[in-house]
Design an enzyme around this catalytic site. Sequence first.
Site, PDB file in Angstrom:
ATOM      1  N   ARG A 276      32.394  36.843  47.943  1.00  0.00           N
ATOM      2  CA  ARG A 276      32.198  36.974  46.509  1.00  0.00           C
ATOM      3  C   ARG A 276      32.964  35.458  46.187  1.00  0.00           C
ATOM      4  O   ARG A 276      33.908  35.105  46.745  1.00  0.00           O
ATOM      5  CB  ARG A 276      33.658  37.655  46.194  1.00  0.00           C
ATOM      6  CG  ARG A 276      33.929  37.420  45.060  1.00  0.00           C
ATOM      7  CD  ARG A 276      33.873  39.088  44.121  1.00  0.00           C
ATOM      8  NE  ARG A 276      33.738  40.146  43.951  1.00  0.00           N
ATOM      9  CZ  ARG A 276      33.933  41.090  43.182  1.00  0.00           C
ATOM     10  NH1 ARG A 276      35.250  41.054  42.173  1.00  0.00           N
ATOM     11  NH2 ARG A 276      33.378  42.094  43.266  1.00  0.00           N
TER      12      ARG A 276
ATOM     13  N   HIS B 218      24.939  39.812  41.310  1.00  0.00           N
ATOM     14  CA  HIS B 218      26.329  40.635  41.554  1.00  0.00           C
ATOM     15  C   HIS B 218      25.101  41.771  42.124  1.00  0.00           C
ATOM     16  O   HIS B 218      25.340  43.140  41.784  1.00  0.00           O
ATOM     17  CB  HIS B 218      27.662  41.061  40.643  1.00  0.00           C
ATOM     18  CG  HIS B 218      27.941  41.806  40.854  1.00  0.00           C
ATOM     19  ND1 HIS B 218      28.604  42.284  42.703  1.00  0.00           N
ATOM     20  CD2 HIS B 218      29.493  42.323  39.610  1.00  0.00           C
ATOM     21  CE1 HIS B 218      29.435  42.930  42.700  1.00  0.00           C
ATOM     22  NE2 HIS B 218      30.010  43.451  40.779  1.00  0.00           N
TER      23      HIS B 218
ATOM     24  N   GLN C  98      26.843  45.235  42.793  1.00  0.00           N
ATOM     25  CA  GLN C  98      26.455  46.229  41.695  1.00  0.00           C
ATOM     26  C   GLN C  98      25.194  47.015  41.438  1.00  0.00           C
ATOM     27  O   GLN C  98      24.414  47.856  41.207  1.00  0.00           O
ATOM     28  CB  GLN C  98      26.435  45.078  40.845  1.00  0.00           C
ATOM     29  CG  GLN C  98      27.109  46.539  39.606  1.00  0.00           C
ATOM     30  CD  GLN C  98      28.071  47.406  39.593  1.00  0.00           C
ATOM     31  OE1 GLN C  98      29.584  46.784  39.755  1.00  0.00           O
ATOM     32  NE2 GLN C  98      28.101  48.387  39.209  1.00  0.00           N
TER      33      GLN C  98
ATOM     34  N   ASP D 121      29.955  44.434  29.527  1.00  0.00           N
ATOM     35  CA  ASP D 121      30.488  44.094  30.588  1.00  0.00           C
ATOM     36  C   ASP D 121      31.398  43.343  30.588  1.00  0.00           C
ATOM     37  O   ASP D 121      31.736  43.430  29.062  1.00  0.00           O
ATOM     38  CB  ASP D 121      29.512  42.973  31.974  1.00  0.00           C
ATOM     39  CG  ASP D 121      30.462  42.824  32.840  1.00  0.00           C
ATOM     40  OD1 ASP D 121      31.730  42.807  33.110  1.00  0.00           O
ATOM     41  OD2 ASP D 121      30.063  41.440  33.496  1.00  0.00           O
TER      42      ASP D 121
ATOM     43  N   CYS E 247      30.096  48.169  34.706  1.00  0.00           N
ATOM     44  CA  CYS E 247      31.035  48.284  36.551  1.00  0.00           C
ATOM     45  C   CYS E 247      32.014  47.552  36.376  1.00  0.00           C
ATOM     46  O   CYS E 247      32.526  48.375  37.975  1.00  0.00           O
ATOM     47  CB  CYS E 247      29.984  45.962  36.642  1.00  0.00           C
ATOM     48  SG  CYS E 247      30.769  44.772  35.447  1.00  0.00           S
TER      49      CYS E 247
ATOM     50  N   ARG F 201      28.682  52.369  44.501  1.00  0.00           N
ATOM     51  CA  ARG F 201      28.935  51.164  44.959  1.00  0.00           C
ATOM     52  C   ARG F 201      29.630  51.278  46.033  1.00  0.00           C
ATOM     53  O   ARG F 201      28.930  50.107  47.236  1.00  0.00           O
ATOM     54  CB  ARG F 201      30.530  50.289  44.639  1.00  0.00           C
ATOM     55  CG  ARG F 201      30.813  49.962  43.072  1.00  0.00           C
ATOM     56  CD  ARG F 201      29.191  49.558  42.694  1.00  0.00           C
ATOM     57  NE  ARG F 201      29.264  48.134  43.623  1.00  0.00           N
ATOM     58  CZ  ARG F 201      30.155  46.913  43.987  1.00  0.00           C
ATOM     59  NH1 ARG F 201      31.088  47.006  43.012  1.00  0.00           N
ATOM     60  NH2 ARG F 201      29.880  45.885  44.240  1.00  0.00           N
TER      61      ARG F 201
HETATM   62  N1  NVA Z   1      31.540  39.679  34.930  1.00  0.00           N
HETATM   63  C1  NVA Z   1      31.986  40.160  36.200  1.00  0.00           C
HETATM   64  C2  NVA Z   1      31.877  40.869  36.620  1.00  0.00           C
HETATM   65  C3  NVA Z   1      32.918  41.489  37.114  1.00  0.00           C
HETATM   66  C4  NVA Z   1      32.551  42.898  38.283  1.00  0.00           C
HETATM   67  C5  NVA Z   1      33.269  38.551  36.320  1.00  0.00           C
HETATM   68  O1  NVA Z   1      31.864  38.102  37.047  1.00  0.00           O
HETATM   69  O2  NVA Z   1      34.120  38.783  36.501  1.00  0.00           O
HETATM   70  N1   CP Z   2      32.618  46.569  39.771  1.00  0.00           N
HETATM   71  C1   CP Z   2      33.242  45.082  40.476  1.00  0.00           C
HETATM   72  O1   CP Z   2      32.961  44.393  41.390  1.00  0.00           O
HETATM   73  O2   CP Z   2      34.927  45.249  40.720  1.00  0.00           O
HETATM   74  P1   CP Z   2      35.050  44.420  41.891  1.00  0.00           P
HETATM   75  O3   CP Z   2      35.668  43.374  40.787  1.00  0.00           O
HETATM   76  O4   CP Z   2      36.714  45.457  41.505  1.00  0.00           O
HETATM   77  O5   CP Z   2      35.133  44.103  42.981  1.00  0.00           O
END
Ligand code: NVA
Ligand code: CP
Length: 330
Positions: free
Chosen positions: A108, A135, A138, A231, A272, A317
């Site tokens: 990540r 992502h 997800q 989101d 998410c 997930r």
């Molecule tokens: N758009 C959000 C998704 C988190 C799962 C981020 O990148 O912070």
């Molecule tokens: N939805 C998601 O990816 O959550 P986290 O950021 O907690 O992993």
Amino acid sequence: MAVNIRGKNYLKLLDYSSEEMRYLLDLAKNFKDMKRAGVPHKYLEGKNIVLLFEKTSTRTRCSFEVAGMDLGMGVTYLDPGSSQMGKKESIADTARVLGRMYDGIEYRGFSQELVEQLAKYAGVPVWNGLTDQFHPTQMLADLLTIEEKFGRLKGINFTYMGDARNNMGNSLMIACAKMGLNFTACAPKELFPEDSLVEEAKKLAAENGCTVRLTEDVEEGAKDADVIYTDIWVSMGEPDEVWETRIGLLKKYQVNANVMKLAKDTAIFMHCLPSFHDTNTTVGAQIAEKFGITEMEVTDEVFESKQSVVFDEAENRMHTIKAVVYATLK
Ligand code: NVA
Ligand code: CP
């Protein structure tokens, strides 16, 4: 021909066919049934995976950890501060080291190029646990949840409200186009996905008998939706300074009771997570103090309503990540 994705990276949905996605969803359902029935499935005993996180996480990290352990594997977690990667060691070198020790790598981080580079050098499957652009893990959880609720994916009217050019907006548009859902991005023009990605999604949608639509109009976007998805308005890695403009752009796209009324009576609400639906978080409280809003992308009323399936989605997930890990390592 039977689907076989052993040894394949999982970096973005554009690399996966609809058949491969279908295979992963069916596999996830099997794993979910096994988990619920308490049937052990340590199919990958003796293997090890490493989870590299350059941004924080709850769901993705825990899903990979539980999935890995359920499959009988050793799991190492490296947090944003505790590896040499990027600071003292290049991605290419890190990939070649980890690839010698582990059977698979979750990453990540920030740009999509970084995860692609990691995969190029690792020599073992790399799974994208979120980048600024996509992502993909997800997506499987979201599709599985929709299929569980409606018994199908094809023909579902899916509306994404909010920042439609972030990792979630981009990924959901491709996921829907690949699996036959009619996708609508309901957002201000400034936050529409990039033209080239929209074109690609439209081509895929035409092949799969569905549509891709962008609109700035909330009524048009939410009307007759089966799924309303949103989101957070400012994603990880974006500077705090963008909050003010983002709130200005997105406040009329908040998912509230009026939006849910425009959708079908049977519509579900998805997110998410994490979500700012009250002021019970540090950031939520700071934003309330600074900008005078106590709920952001979704109201607490909708988040806590019967239509909200966000915790089923979060559970999924784990089952879907288990499917990806198993299918690429078995
Ligand atoms: N758009 C959000 C998704 C988190 C799962 C981020 O990148 O912070
Ligand atoms: N939805 C998601 O990816 O959550 P986290 O950021 O907690 O992993």
